[in-house]
Design a protein around this motif. Structure first.
Motif, PDB file in Angstrom:
ATOM      1  N   VAL A   8      17.260  29.126 -66.204  1.00  7.35           N
ATOM      2  CA  VAL A   8      16.527  28.697 -65.023  1.00  7.35           C
ATOM      3  C   VAL A   8      15.637  27.522 -65.363  1.00  7.35           C
ATOM      4  CG1 VAL A   8      14.758  29.340 -63.358  1.00  7.35           C
ATOM      5  CG2 VAL A   8      16.575  30.937 -63.911  1.00  7.35           C
ATOM      6  N   GLY A   9      15.734  26.522 -64.542  1.00  6.44           N
ATOM      7  CA  GLY A   9      14.891  25.352 -64.748  1.00  6.44           C
ATOM      8  C   GLY A   9      15.520  24.305 -65.634  1.00  6.44           C
ATOM      9  N   GLN A  10      16.669  24.608 -66.173  1.00  5.49           N
ATOM     10  CA  GLN A  10      17.284  23.616 -67.051  1.00  5.49           C
ATOM     11  C   GLN A  10      18.282  22.781 -66.279  1.00  5.49           C
ATOM     12  OE1 GLN A  10      18.121  24.116 -70.833  1.00  5.49           O
ATOM     13  NE2 GLN A  10      16.735  25.801 -71.258  1.00  5.49           N
ATOM     14  N   HIS A  11      18.481  21.616 -66.785  1.00  5.58           N
ATOM     15  CA  HIS A  11      19.499  20.758 -66.192  1.00  5.58           C
ATOM     16  C   HIS A  11      20.863  21.252 -66.632  1.00  5.58           C
ATOM     17  CE1 HIS A  11      17.327  17.482 -64.281  1.00  5.58           C
ATOM     18  NE2 HIS A  11      16.387  17.771 -65.154  1.00  5.58           N
ATOM     19  N   VAL A  12      21.683  21.465 -65.695  1.00  3.72           N
ATOM     20  CA  VAL A  12      23.031  21.929 -66.034  1.00  3.72           C
ATOM     21  C   VAL A  12      24.049  21.066 -65.328  1.00  3.72           C
ATOM     22  CG1 VAL A  12      22.324  24.311 -66.432  1.00  3.72           C
ATOM     23  CG2 VAL A  12      23.081  23.601 -64.174  1.00  3.72           C
ATOM     24  N   GLU A  13      25.209  21.133 -65.866  1.00  2.00           N
ATOM     25  CA  GLU A  13      26.325  20.473 -65.194  1.00  2.00           C
ATOM     26  C   GLU A  13      27.331  21.548 -64.857  1.00  2.00           C
ATOM     27  OE1 GLU A  13      26.256  16.163 -67.448  1.00  2.00           O
ATOM     28  OE2 GLU A  13      27.986  17.483 -67.646  1.00  2.00           O
ATOM     29  N   VAL A  14      27.714  21.573 -63.649  1.00  2.00           N
ATOM     30  CA  VAL A  14      28.641  22.614 -63.223  1.00  2.00           C
ATOM     31  C   VAL A  14      29.976  21.978 -62.912  1.00  2.00           C
ATOM     32  CG1 VAL A  14      29.069  24.428 -61.563  1.00  2.00           C
ATOM     33  CG2 VAL A  14      26.748  23.955 -62.317  1.00  2.00           C
ATOM     34  N   LEU A  15      30.934  22.533 -63.505  1.00  2.00           N
ATOM     35  CA  LEU A  15      32.291  22.071 -63.262  1.00  2.00           C
ATOM     36  C   LEU A  15      32.898  22.990 -62.226  1.00  2.00           C
ATOM     37  CD1 LEU A  15      34.486  20.138 -64.303  1.00  2.00           C
ATOM     38  CD2 LEU A  15      35.138  21.909 -65.913  1.00  2.00           C
ATOM     39  N   VAL A  16      33.437  22.392 -61.238  1.00  2.00           N
ATOM     40  CA  VAL A  16      34.026  23.230 -60.195  1.00  2.00           C
ATOM     41  C   VAL A  16      35.527  23.037 -60.184  1.00  2.00           C
ATOM     42  CG1 VAL A  16      32.013  23.439 -58.740  1.00  2.00           C
ATOM     43  CG2 VAL A  16      33.490  21.450 -58.514  1.00  2.00           C
ATOM     44  N   LYS A  17      36.121  23.814 -59.359  1.00  2.00           N
ATOM     45  CA  LYS A  17      37.562  23.952 -59.450  1.00  2.00           C
ATOM     46  C   LYS A  17      38.305  22.653 -59.253  1.00  2.00           C
ATOM     47  CE  LYS A  17      39.686  26.806 -56.638  1.00  2.00           C
ATOM     48  NZ  LYS A  17      40.116  28.078 -56.026  1.00  2.00           N
ATOM     49  N   ASN A  18      37.790  21.817 -58.384  1.00  2.00           N
ATOM     50  CA  ASN A  18      38.566  20.612 -58.141  1.00  2.00           C
ATOM     51  C   ASN A  18      38.247  19.511 -59.134  1.00  2.00           C
ATOM     52  OD1 ASN A  18      36.094  19.720 -57.440  1.00  2.00           O
ATOM     53  ND2 ASN A  18      36.599  19.225 -55.328  1.00  2.00           N
ATOM     54  N   GLY A  19      37.499  19.856 -60.112  1.00  2.00           N
ATOM     55  CA  GLY A  19      37.261  18.873 -61.155  1.00  2.00           C
ATOM     56  C   GLY A  19      35.954  18.131 -61.035  1.00  2.00           C
ATOM     57  N   SER A  20      35.282  18.322 -59.967  1.00  3.20           N
ATOM     58  CA  SER A  20      34.024  17.609 -59.815  1.00  3.20           C
ATOM     59  C   SER A  20      32.961  18.230 -60.702  1.00  3.20           C
ATOM     60  CB  SER A  20      33.533  17.668 -58.365  1.00  3.20           C
ATOM     61  OG  SER A  20      34.559  17.312 -57.495  1.00  3.20           O
ATOM     62  N   ILE A  21      32.061  17.397 -61.022  1.00  3.00           N
ATOM     63  CA  ILE A  21      30.937  17.880 -61.811  1.00  3.00           C
ATOM     64  C   ILE A  21      29.679  17.726 -60.979  1.00  3.00           C
ATOM     65  CG2 ILE A  21      29.554  17.520 -63.862  1.00  3.00           C
ATOM     66  CD1 ILE A  21      31.953  16.602 -65.303  1.00  3.00           C
ATOM     67  N   ILE A  22      29.001  18.790 -60.854  1.00  5.20           N
ATOM     68  CA  ILE A  22      27.745  18.755 -60.119  1.00  5.20           C
ATOM     69  C   ILE A  22      26.625  19.010 -61.103  1.00  5.20           C
ATOM     70  CG2 ILE A  22      26.461  19.760 -58.220  1.00  5.20           C
ATOM     71  CD1 ILE A  22      29.141  20.851 -57.211  1.00  5.20           C
ATOM     72  N   SER A  23      25.666  18.157 -61.056  1.00  2.00           N
ATOM     73  CA  SER A  23      24.565  18.358 -61.994  1.00  2.00           C
ATOM     74  C   SER A  23      23.282  18.610 -61.219  1.00  2.00           C
ATOM     75  CB  SER A  23      24.395  17.137 -62.887  1.00  2.00           C
ATOM     76  OG  SER A  23      23.988  16.043 -62.117  1.00  2.00           O
ATOM     77  N   GLY A  24      22.504  19.458 -61.776  1.00  2.00           N
ATOM     78  CA  GLY A  24      21.253  19.772 -61.098  1.00  2.00           C
ATOM     79  C   GLY A  24      20.440  20.710 -61.946  1.00  2.00           C
ATOM     80  N   ILE A  25      19.413  21.174 -61.331  1.00  2.00           N
ATOM     81  CA  ILE A  25      18.541  22.116 -62.020  1.00  2.00           C
ATOM     82  C   ILE A  25      18.976  23.530 -61.627  1.00  2.00           C
ATOM     83  CG2 ILE A  25      16.171  22.875 -62.308  1.00  2.00           C
ATOM     84  CD1 ILE A  25      15.302  20.086 -61.531  1.00  2.00           C
TER      85      ILE A  25
END
Lengths: 668, 180
Positions: A95-112
């Motif tokens: 919690v509170g860390q910057h993460v990058e989330v990879l989703v199924k269609n290949g996009s990368i979403i970055s956020g906290i």
């Protein structure tokens, strides 16, 4: 367990738009939300992407839910086990860390990372999230991509492929320190200030390839492979390109190598000596490292002490041995003439100074330039010349030969000094420049005087001495009674060499003989230097002992000194003052009884030798330890000195010894 | 994932994994949660205390994996404490930071515009006003952000902004030929 869902659908627009909504999630939330916000399920029925305006409940409550989740984790829903606990732990940690989330269609979403639905299937919520890489569009972003503001995004579990958190260490220490790190985050660091992350990333880097086969680039990989076979002569190139001619003459910088029929033997000899020296046992870790000897003694030497720190220990055993044996060989004038370096070829300096200034200069330069001990030159000269002129290209005893006969006669007059110097010259490493022993000097003087006949003997003695490298081998004419160690044997050899040189001087002076004489010195100096090379290395280490000081012999008749009230506080020895003491200082010090500074109390009375004849006296090179006994310095004048004294650092009790002084003055 | 894999996913094992999306990485297993099918890996140096990357991967996206070795459990169950307050604080700080950065991003502006904005912001105080870059609160640069679009402010400031803009454009052009 209800991990904070962090989703409360709200119809009012607050500037955020949501990317997707998991209906399931929403429903769940309806049922179980603990958040303080209203929870009207606002989303549609289809499973498709629905724009739902959601607001994230205030954080503290999410915290609580997480905690609840944590504590209840193992009890709820039949999903038990440490693995689940760990997962919750990790998620909480994130919690509170910057993460990058990879989703199924290949996009990368970055956020906290904000929270996750640990109850069900771990959909997650990211705050300030942005789509970094749109997986649906392969390749680069279109130019006119509209920049979106970061939003809070919910990523349902089925879309989720991977959560990647950079630099998130899980150890508990990290967490404890995390707080301090947080604080530090508020400090401004350069990258924060410059917002470097916002600068556009530089273009795609390509590996460099040469344009065409650029002829100016010869095989870059091979050019330094074989240094001896480079096919490229820089001098030629320079000359053709710039018309610059090289005027390098090796012989300007080193002694001339006599390449003759005996070259091979000399080489063998030289390499033998080299091997001996290099194979010597040494206690100096630096030397050991250089020689490849595994210095097992102290394996806890760290890099610093191994490679960069200056060794300050004094190897007492060796050093003292040096001291004792070398005292005899010391030449007072030599000391005077010697350059600052203890280990240097001060002998040559000394000798030269004594005899002839010009000669000395020559010698000095030679000394400085040709300093290879087991040099081929020496050997070649030794072996090549069978006559008295033991030719050697090294420095040392050059001066005498360079002198005119007249000088030499005068030189002979000062045989004491000369001999001392010679001995000293050859005993380079053991340069105890200040003190010379009159005894030794006189003996050697006699020897040299009387043994004109012996030169041949000496000469013969030399080559065997040179080749056998046996420090203990007795060289005929060794007249150094004080020397009883291997050093003494060496000095004996050296003295004999000097003796040899002496007579050789007489016949005639020629430059060749000059070098020969030098060679004589160097010959014996060669092998003789081997054992002392380590000594030399030793003395090259910083030593707190004053190598030039004489051994102290307590004078039982000395009057004890009572410092008067007017006694000046101890002033550190003014080196320059002392050095200049030859002329100007002498009259200065007139009033002072031969300025024997005994201990610090005599600081005011600088150790200027009261010596009217002191014209050529050099004290400069004498290393004067500021706090050491100063009397040693007086002795420099090359007079036969019966006084020996050791530099004692525990300060000698103030003993003012007029007797000593008188002795000195008498000796003048 | 089938059960067989589960046994191999013991904590501490080091795997090299290839995902169906084409990523490859190595890491040490922290945990694997079967119900949710999430594998938690940690990558990075073995030096304790060094910051390491964390990956939570849905196991069904693993195309292929190799067991590189077995290490010890990276998590010590007795030592896993979480200071929630600290975490909270961290999140707040991150949020604050992110918001500050978000301010810098123009809504509805092109990426080009954004890069110009970023470049200008290195040396001048700039902010967004819808899609207009406002420099030093007086000079405005509107779309398409060419030197001609600079208006307002004192002549000196105007000139300065123009120059900087030109320069930055040139630099951007040099950096990414073909994009601008």
């Amino acid at each position: 367990m209800n991990v904070q869902q962090a989703v409360a659908p709200r119809s009012s627009a607050n500037g955020f738009s949501r990317r997707r909504v998991d209906r399931e999630t929403g429903a769940r939330m309806d049922n179980r939300t603990h958040s303080g916000k209203p929870s009207s399920a606002n989303f549609g029925n289809s499973g498709k992407i629905i724009q739902v305006l959601l607001v994230v409940p205030p954080l503290p409550s999410s915290n609580k839910l997480l905690i609840t989740g944590l504590t209840n984790g193992s009890k709820i829903g039949g999903v038990a086990g440490p693995s689940r606990d760990r997962l919750i732990y990790v998620l909480t940690y994130l919690v509170g860390q910057h993460v990058e989330v990879l989703v199924k269609n290949g996009s990368i979403i970055s956020g906290i990372f904000h929270s996750a639905n640990a109850d069900k299937d771990f959909g997650i919520v990211l705050k300030m999230a942005q789509v970094n890489k749109d997986g649906s569009i392969r390749g680069q972003k279109p130019i006119n991509d509209i920049v979106k503001r970061p939003q809070t995004m919910i990523i349902p579990s089925r879309e989720l492929v991977q959560i990647f958190a950079k630099e998130a260490s899980l150890s508990s220490d990290e967490l404890m320190n995390g707080h301090s790190r947080e604080k530090r985050k508020d400090l401004l660091i350069d990258s924060v200030i410059s917002h470097s992350h916002q600068v556009e990333v530089e273009r795609e880097l390509e590996r460099w390839t040469p344009d065409e086969d650029d002829p100016a680039c010869p095989e870059l990989e091979n050019i330094f492979d074989r240094t001896w076979n480079r096919n490229w002569d820089q001098f030629e190139t320079n000359e053709t390109l710039f018309g610059v001619k090289s005027t390098f003459n090796e012989e300007l910088y080193t002694t001339k190598l006599e390449r003759g029929p005996q070259m091979r033997e000399l080489e063998i000899e030289a390499s033998r000596i080299a091997r001996e020296i290099e194979g010597e046992e040494t206690h100096d870790p630096h030397l050991a490292e250089e020689r490849g000897i595994n210095f097992h003694e102290n394996f806890d030497l760290d890099e610093e002490s191994r490679y960069s720190a200056v060794q300050r220990e004094v190897d007492d055993g060796r050093y003292e041995e040096n001291e004792g044996s070398l005292l005899d060989a010391c030449n007072a004038e030599a000391c005077g003439g010697s350059s600052g370096s203890v280990v240097s070829r001060s002998y040559s300096d000394v000798l030269s100074k004594k005899i002839n200034n010009e000669a000395s200069k020559k010698v000095n330069s030679e000394a400085q330039t040709s300093s290879t001990f087991p040099s081929v030159d020496e050997d070649s000269h030794i072996l090549a010349d069978k006559d008295i002129h033991v030719s050697g290209s090294t420095d040392h005893a050059t001066q005498p030969t360079s002198n005119s006969p007249a000088e030499r006669s005068s030189f002979m007059d000062d045989e004491n000094r000369l001999d001392k110097k010679k001995t000293k010259d050859q005993d380079v490493e053991k340069s105890l420049l200040n003190e010379c022993t009159d005894r030794v000097a006189s003996e050697q003087a006699q020897t040299s005087k009387s043994e004109d006949v012996h030169p041949s003997v000496h000469v013969k003695g030399l080559p065997p001495g040179a080749t056998t490298y046996d420090p203990s081998s007795s060289v005929p004419g060794n007249k150094c009674p004080a020397d009883d160690t291997s050093d003494s044997a060496i000095s004996g050899k050296l003295s004999s060499a000097s003796e040899t040189a002496n007579p050789s001087l007489r016949p005639g002076s020629s430059t060749s003989s000059t070098s020969e004489c030098v060679g004589a010195g160097s010959v014996s100096g060669g092998p003789g230097l081997s054992p002392s090379s380590s000594v030399g290395s030793l003395s090259s280490e910083k030593s707190t002992l004053n190598p030039n000081a004489k051994e102290f012999k307590l004078n039982p008749n000395a009057k004890s000194f009572m410092p008067s009230a007017s006694l000046r506080p101890h002033t550190p020895v003014d080196g320059s003052f002392y050095y200049a003491s030859n002329m100007p200082a002498v009259p200065h010090m007139h009033g002072i009884p031969v300025g024997v500074g005994i201990g610090p109390s005599f600081g005011a009375q600088q150790p200027v030798v009261y010596n009217p004849q002191a014209a050529p006296l050099q004290s400069p090179q004498a290393y004067i330890h500021p706090n050491g006994p100063l009397y040693g310095q007086q002795m420099i004048l090359g007079q036969p000195r019966p006084v020996y004294y050791m530099p004692t650092y525990p300060p000698v009790s103030s003993v003012f010894s007029p007797l000593i002084l008188t002795a000195i003055s008498v000796s003048f | 994932m089938d059960g067989a894999n589960g046994e191999e996913f013991a904590a501490g094992c080091i795997l090299a994994i290839k995902t169906t999306l084409g990523d490859e990485f190595e890491g040490q297993i922290i945990t694997y949660d079967r119900p949710s099918n999430i594998l938690v890996l940690q990558e990075g140096t073995t030096k304790p205390g060094a910051r390491r990357n964390l990956r939570l991967l849905k196991a069904n996206y693993i195309k292929d994996f190799t067991l590189l070795g077995r290490g010890e459990d990276p998590l010590d169950p007795k030592k896993c404490f979480i200071d929630l307050a600290a975490i909270q604080a961290r999140e707040d700080a991150a949020m604050r930071q992110a918001e500050i950065e978000a301010e810098r991003i123009g809504v509805g502006v092109t990426a080009e515009a954004q890069s110009i904005f970023d470049a200008l912001s290195k040396t001048l105080p700039v902010r967004w006003d819808k899609t207009v870059i406002v420099v030093m609160n007086e000079v405005r640069v509107c779309s398409p952000y060419l030197p001609d679009n600079v208006s307002g402010g004192t002549p000196a400031a105007n000139e300065r902004v123009k120059k900087v803009l030109e320069f930055e454009r040139k630099r951007l052009q040099a950096r990414s030929p073909g994009q601008f």
